[in-house]
Design an enzyme around this catalytic site. Structure first.
Site, PDB file in Angstrom:
ATOM      1  N   LEU A  72      46.947  71.600  10.829  1.00  0.00           N
ATOM      2  CA  LEU A  72      46.246  72.375   9.806  1.00  0.00           C
ATOM      3  C   LEU A  72      45.159  71.543   9.119  1.00  0.00           C
ATOM      4  O   LEU A  72      45.165  70.321   9.202  1.00  0.00           O
ATOM      5  CB  LEU A  72      47.273  72.882   8.794  1.00  0.00           C
ATOM      6  CG  LEU A  72      48.321  73.853   9.405  1.00  0.00           C
ATOM      7  CD1 LEU A  72      49.547  73.972   8.497  1.00  0.00           C
ATOM      8  CD2 LEU A  72      47.701  75.220   9.677  1.00  0.00           C
ATOM      9  N   PRO A  73      44.224  72.222   8.423  1.00  0.00           N
ATOM     10  CA  PRO A  73      43.009  71.530   7.976  1.00  0.00           C
ATOM     11  C   PRO A  73      43.151  70.485   6.865  1.00  0.00           C
ATOM     12  O   PRO A  73      42.398  69.535   6.844  1.00  0.00           O
ATOM     13  CB  PRO A  73      42.090  72.660   7.498  1.00  0.00           C
ATOM     14  CG  PRO A  73      42.678  73.921   7.980  1.00  0.00           C
ATOM     15  CD  PRO A  73      44.130  73.673   8.237  1.00  0.00           C
TER      16      PRO A  73
ATOM     17  N   THR B  61      45.733  65.718   9.778  1.00  0.00           N
ATOM     18  CA  THR B  61      45.428  64.452   9.103  1.00  0.00           C
ATOM     19  C   THR B  61      45.533  64.699   7.609  1.00  0.00           C
ATOM     20  O   THR B  61      44.744  65.456   7.035  1.00  0.00           O
ATOM     21  CB  THR B  61      44.028  63.946   9.478  1.00  0.00           C
ATOM     22  OG1 THR B  61      44.002  63.747  10.895  1.00  0.00           O
ATOM     23  CG2 THR B  61      43.721  62.623   8.797  1.00  0.00           C
TER      24      THR B  61
ATOM     25  N   LYS C 244      46.266  56.048  11.296  1.00  0.00           N
ATOM     26  CA  LYS C 244      45.091  56.829  11.653  1.00  0.00           C
ATOM     27  C   LYS C 244      43.957  56.621  10.656  1.00  0.00           C
ATOM     28  O   LYS C 244      42.807  56.419  11.044  1.00  0.00           O
ATOM     29  CB  LYS C 244      45.429  58.323  11.731  1.00  0.00           C
ATOM     30  CG  LYS C 244      44.166  59.133  11.982  1.00  0.00           C
ATOM     31  CD  LYS C 244      44.347  60.535  12.426  1.00  0.00           C
ATOM     32  CE  LYS C 244      42.955  61.123  12.673  1.00  0.00           C
ATOM     33  NZ  LYS C 244      42.975  62.506  13.080  1.00  0.00           N
TER      34      LYS C 244
ATOM     35  N   LYS D 175      35.866  63.580   5.919  1.00  0.00           N
ATOM     36  CA  LYS D 175      37.176  63.979   5.411  1.00  0.00           C
ATOM     37  C   LYS D 175      38.182  62.823   5.514  1.00  0.00           C
ATOM     38  O   LYS D 175      38.903  62.514   4.555  1.00  0.00           O
ATOM     39  CB  LYS D 175      37.707  65.181   6.211  1.00  0.00           C
ATOM     40  CG  LYS D 175      39.097  65.638   5.787  1.00  0.00           C
ATOM     41  CD  LYS D 175      39.840  66.398   6.894  1.00  0.00           C
ATOM     42  CE  LYS D 175      41.339  66.422   6.632  1.00  0.00           C
ATOM     43  NZ  LYS D 175      42.121  66.904   7.768  1.00  0.00           N
TER      44      LYS D 175
END
Lengths: 322, 322, 322, 322
Positions: free
Chosen positions: D92-93, D121, D196, D271
């Site tokens: 999901l975003p 993320t 990450k 982001k």
């Protein structure tokens, strides 16, 4: 005893009337104060000096005792405190504590006459969310963060940056004037915080800029006082160069002349820049200088200078340990 | 007609006397001016207006013609020009041209009464080297860079930052006052340049800082005029926020209200930051904000904004081309 | 005596033939070496080991003595030295010293057979100017700066980045191979320096980047070795993360495991970034990360860490002195 | 009937054994997938291809229809979906949507056999909080963010960075291998996200660094391919210079050769840098280069380049619009 009950109840009714009358004309108010730290303790004291009745809470017993000695009523529960006041100030360290405190104070309903005023420095987004939650319960909530530091809190010379409606601004102005000398209406809910964060970001940038410029000028051979005079009458002048010069010997009253003690700590400006950085991210606003300033103060903090006045950035940069 | 001639000649004589009286002790001087560009042309004109006799040189014929029409003597060779003057000003684009110009002017000896005054913006190290070369030949050389831009040059309201001895400063002050209203003695040779570069670095930083703070405040919902008032009465204020606000509609006289035309170009502030960066490198002075500012203006230049006023950095940052 | 003259002239003719023969096939050459510091001393020794006849100069007597002990001829004057060699290497600290050295060596003419090779790190602009001056006198000049540091100089494993014509590159390749294992032809005059400066700028940036990423990962709870493995098999990998990790315990051979001693000093990377910054300014190239890296290493230098390996930037950033 | 009971119990035992066997060797599982965007759609398809039974949800009907056509069962409620699966992936975003999604899925209890795997993320702090909430309800939750982009999702070549216990890592490995080719155990809960974010911060920095170095080298006269070869065999090499060079014509497969289309968008790296910046702030980690990189990509985004591959930073910097 019944007489006493009656007269107490009459007194209460009288008090209520009086308070309502006073809220535009001034007079003694019941004021709550949650958070009696370095800033809050002085602010609450100034409200007492101005004739208001203070209802206070802090997790530190000595902080409470100090206000009690000045006449404040100390509470064990903020929810109870909040029921008894016309105005309730919160002056707390960060977003999470402010959020939790309002949760606690309003969980079992609010006194609809209370105006909650948060003077902490927090995220404008949290202001908007608190305003919604509290107004949904029937009370009012506005943001009124301050600048001026501990001396401003002590001497009642703070600047208040108020976010709320015109009516709310007018309703709180007189009370804020007991603690500050400049009360600015910045706009709607959250705009007090927004103004504070953007102003402090500018201050953070210009203090480093002045430190670089003073240091460069001095290494090139200029006398610091001479250069400060030049810059202050020219296009490079700023509050930091004029009123708070980071080079010892230039501005007599600046922390630079007192081993960078007191003043506005590196920890606090780093915190404010963290908040500014957060709102810049969520609003997609480029802040290259603000972001770099944030990292520089964070580095100073890591180097053990967090408790020193933020103008110590000059001292850090001028080092030549060869 | 003869009457007219006589009265004109009387008027001239009267003027000369008046002018001589007006300068502190001096009077009409023979003044050389090498470099009649946007700044130099106006400066030389103001010296003529003040009654001095101008001896000029520029590689542009129209620039020379314009001064000739006002009464200046035009030279084909600067070496010859330099022999005939009390004061010789150079107002040239960069280190290399200044260096070459002095080489040419002094190759065959100097008039030992001449004071050479460089008002270009150059490296303070070059100032020191020129001062040594010229004083070795028997004349004097000082640096006196300016701030105030083309309007300051036109209206004779420049600030001069003078590097030289006290005696040299006193010797040139009256002449500089014909072109500026603030003549500051910054210290020894090169200190005029050092002061200018450090001041302009600070200006460059604060303009970007103000742009970031204004943009952030506005995106968070503040009215730009309200926020400018807050910052200008608080710790974030600086010359750029008060006198030259980069947001259109805030400072009426600022280039922001004129499509960022005129003012102080991005090209020029980039040049000054290049010089500041050079002296910071040679003096091992950390200038994180100054270096970042340099790169930001350089980027604007690459984006085609070099000829615009440097406050266009706000306009660049506020973009939202989604 | 006439015999001696004859035989000398015959010897010279024989030598010339021999040299011409050797210049493509290898063989013993007369090689000059000016600058016998940490790098130059080892490089000159390696040329001796390869069978060449060395003619050396340094301002330090011990440095000269050390080479003399290995068989080199020591000179008091570089101009004389330069007359006697096929190849002349300069390995000197900075622009000014390189410039002065060539001025001295060539003031009274050059041996037209000499190829001058500067292996110092200097401004590419100076390379071009030296090449013009020396080729105007009839000799050849190329740039061949190195990477690989003191260990590379000692073990003859340097990388040479050569700027010059294809023919010149071919003419010097065999000699450079005595000191290095990778000889790259980068392009025309100055391109060796350009390649070195741009490569080292990238290295400087990635070392700080790796330090930030390692530090962040570790503060968030990752094991440094685990994270280094992840990054090294992913998109974040770089030479600094793989071969020279700044976190002690990650790359066994890195200076981080030896108290940041040896390696590539903060002073030297700061010098290279100063040169890169200069050429970026003169070519109007935006280098925001390069400029910030420059300021960060400069700050480390100011904090007394100039002689430590540049990977100490990690150690500086990880500090938490609260 | 008793036989049947026996056989049912045997069957159950056999099933358990089988499942246990499958969990290392593979076998058909019931797998939930919430979030079928550019990445999630391909990932879910690859799970179907590997023989698993998919249970999917997305707010987009076409996204659901596409998976339905491949054999997946579509749900209207994620809470119901979650009851029916062995593994449940969320892709999901952002933080808020992930948080809300788990709230919804687990509000009325969980299937205690389900392992929830978030491949979005998000902030490592949110991972830890979700892990606590979900494990308190009796199920398991781990983080397994990916790198490799849309092509990696499509070709099942993603890298998964897993945060959880060793047992959980082993339990999910086979399933992740249906979608990726490199499954790394990074550490405890949240460490997948931490790895990450730190890796991508390094990538973001090195891409800008490579862009600056390539641009500088080229402006100084180097051929881009020659310089890329030099840097890639030297200390400046990194994944961005070798595999994804931002200069058109250098790496044939890089987005630079396709008008910076496809690849890893500026929006996404911005982001990720926002998340990295947030955790750096909360952990007081200095990230000067990371913070500057964040602002540079944010500026590109503001300039309308958000949907382009992030290597477009080179194209932006090389501009010379004079």
């Amino acid at each position: 005893m019944s007489l006493r009950i009656v007269s107490q109840s009459m007194l209460n009714a009288w008090n209520q009337t009086l308070i309502r009358g006073m809220s535009t004309q001034g007079g003694s108010k019941n004021i709550g104060f949650v958070g009696l730290g370095n800033m809050g303790g002085h602010m609450a004291s100034n409200l007492i000096k101005a004739g208001h009745k203070l209802h206070v809470f802090d997790i530190s017993k000595p902080a409470c005792d100090s206000l009690k000695a000045k006449g404040a009523t100390v509470y064990a529960k903020t929810a109870e405190l909040a029921q008894n006041v016309d105005f309730l100030f919160t002056m707390l360290p960060n977003n999470d504590i402010v959020d939790a405190s309002y949760e606690e104070m309003t969980a079992n309903g609010v006194n609809k006459n209370t105006i909650f005023i948060d003077s902490s420095t927090i995220d404008p987004t949290l202001v908007k969310s608190l305003q919604k939650r509290i107004s949904a319960k029937g009370a009012r909530f506005i943001d009124a963060p301050v600048s001026g530091g501990v001396p401003g809190a002590e001497q009642a010379t703070l600047t208040f940056m108020v976010g709320g409606t015109e009516a709310e601004y007018n309703a709180v102005k007189a009370v804020l004037e007991c603690m500050g000398k400049r009360i600015t209406h910045c706009g709607d809910y959250g705009m007090g915080q927004a103004a504070k964060l953007a102003n402090n970001m500018m201050l953070a940038i210009s203090m480093i800029g002045v430190s670089e410029a003073m240091n460069l000028a001095m290494r090139l051979g200029l006398n610091p006082k001479t250069f400060a005079e030049i810059i202050n009458s020219s296009t490079g002048r700023c509050w930091a160069s004029e009123m708070y010069n980071p080079v010892p010997g230039v501005t007599p009253t600046a922390p630079a002349n007192n081993s960078y003690k007191g003043g506005f700590s590196t920890d606090l400006i780093t915190k404010d820049l963290g908040l500014a950085s957060g709102v810049a991210t969520s609003s997609n606003t480029p802040i290259p200088m603000g972001a770099l300033a944030h990292q520089i103060y964070r580095t100073l903090k890591s180097q053990g200078l967090g408790s020193k006045d933020f103008s110590i950035v000059y001292d850090f940069m001028k080092n030549e340990k060869y």
